[in-house]
Design a protein around this motif. Structure first.
Motif, short mmCIF file in Angstrom:
data_model
loop_
_atom_site.label_atom_id
_atom_site.label_comp_id
_atom_site.label_asym_id
_atom_site.label_seq_id
_atom_site.Cartn_x
_atom_site.Cartn_y
_atom_site.Cartn_z
N ASN A 38 0.86 -1.18 0.00
CA ASN A 38 0.00 0.00 0.00
C ASN A 38 0.89 1.23 0.00
OD1 ASN A 38 -1.86 2.03 0.41
ND2 ASN A 38 -2.92 1.00 2.08
N LYS A 73 0.06 4.26 0.18
CA LYS A 73 -0.42 5.31 1.08
C LYS A 73 -0.07 5.04 2.53
CE LYS A 73 -4.39 6.12 -1.92
NZ LYS A 73 -5.85 5.98 -2.03
N ALA A 74 0.22 3.80 2.86
CA ALA A 74 0.49 3.44 4.26
C ALA A 74 1.91 3.83 4.66
CB ALA A 74 0.29 1.94 4.46
N SER A 75 2.10 4.01 5.95
CA SER A 75 3.43 4.31 6.48
C SER A 75 4.27 3.04 6.45
CB SER A 75 3.31 4.83 7.91
OG SER A 75 2.83 3.79 8.76
N GLN A 120 3.04 -0.91 6.78
CA GLN A 120 3.38 -1.99 5.86
C GLN A 120 4.05 -3.13 6.61
OE1 GLN A 120 2.61 -1.99 2.36
NE2 GLN A 120 3.02 -4.13 2.76
N TRP A 155 -5.85 -4.63 2.36
CA TRP A 155 -5.88 -3.19 2.64
C TRP A 155 -7.25 -2.65 2.29
CZ3 TRP A 155 -2.29 -0.71 5.27
CH2 TRP A 155 -0.97 -1.17 5.27
N GLU A 167 -6.18 3.06 4.22
CA GLU A 167 -4.98 2.91 5.04
C GLU A 167 -5.18 1.93 6.18
OE1 GLU A 167 -2.86 6.48 6.13
OE2 GLU A 167 -3.60 7.51 4.36
N PRO A 202 -4.52 3.25 11.34
CA PRO A 202 -3.29 3.97 11.69
C PRO A 202 -3.43 4.57 13.08
CG PRO A 202 -4.05 4.58 9.49
CD PRO A 202 -5.12 3.74 10.12
#
Length: 197
Positions: free
Chosen positions: A120, A122-124, A128, A143, A146, A158
């Motif tokens: 992903n 967009k994920a940090s 991940q 996913w 996020e 998140p």
């Protein structure tokens, strides 16, 4: 069986059959002897493997450009008893079919494409990392934006801590399920805590 090597209509794998003991005559009257290990049409090369005796190395690999081969001869096992002896000690190379190799390649490409679906953008990086740990432990992870969805019933939002793990449905609260959803939630929280360390 002597023949000239330059037969452009046939693929190298037909001219130089894999796992065949051959003697190749090169441009400068050099002779290379060994088992045909593989051929490569793109680079137009032949790879010979020759067992070594009285050394810590198990074999010698020689890469030859097919254009420099002026002659070839298949060596029968009776003609070269020393090579026969070393060949039996190293084991015979397995037969390889093009169809099996292509099928293996298709499976590898399919697995690679599936693994790209697990990334992903967009994920940090921490998100991940948590996703990868959950995927390894639970197999059924995806996913959604996020957020990480585990087993279709647990959402990890998140910043991906154990406090961010939420049971999405009432699974486990009914009388018939035996608390399976709550057990899954606790397991996911434990995995998230371990991955965060």
């Amino acid at each position: 069986m002597a023949a000239t090597a330059k037969q452009p209509s046939l693929p190298l794998s037909s001219i130089y059959p894999i796992n065949t003991l051959m003697e190749l005559t090169l441009n400068k009257a050099e002779i290379a002897t060994g088992t045909i290990y593989c051929t490569d049409e793109v680079s137009n090369t032949i790879v010979l493997k020759k067992s070594l005796v009285h050394t810590t190395l198990s074999s010698e690999i020689t890469v030859i450009n097919a254009d420099v081969v002026t002659g070839r001869r298949i060596i029968t096992e009776e003609a070269d008893s020393a090579e026969k002896e070393s060949k039996t000690t190293e084991g015979v190379l397995p037969n390889v079919s093009r169809r099996m190799v292509e099928e293996r390649e298709r499976r590898a490409i399919k697995l690679m494409e599936e693994s790209f679906g697990h990334v992903n953008q967009k994920a940090s990086p921490e998100g991940q990392k948590i996703f990868d740990k959950l995927l390894k432990a639970c197999n059924e992870v995806s996913w959604k934006g996020e957020s990480i969805i585990v087993l279709g019933e647990i959402r990890v939002d998140p910043p991906y801590t154990s406090n961010d793990c939420v049971l999405m449905t009432n699974v486990g609260k009914g009388s018939g399920s035996g608390g399976l959803g709550m057990h899954s939630l606790e397991r996911v929280k434990n995995i998230v805590n371990a991955a965060a360390k």
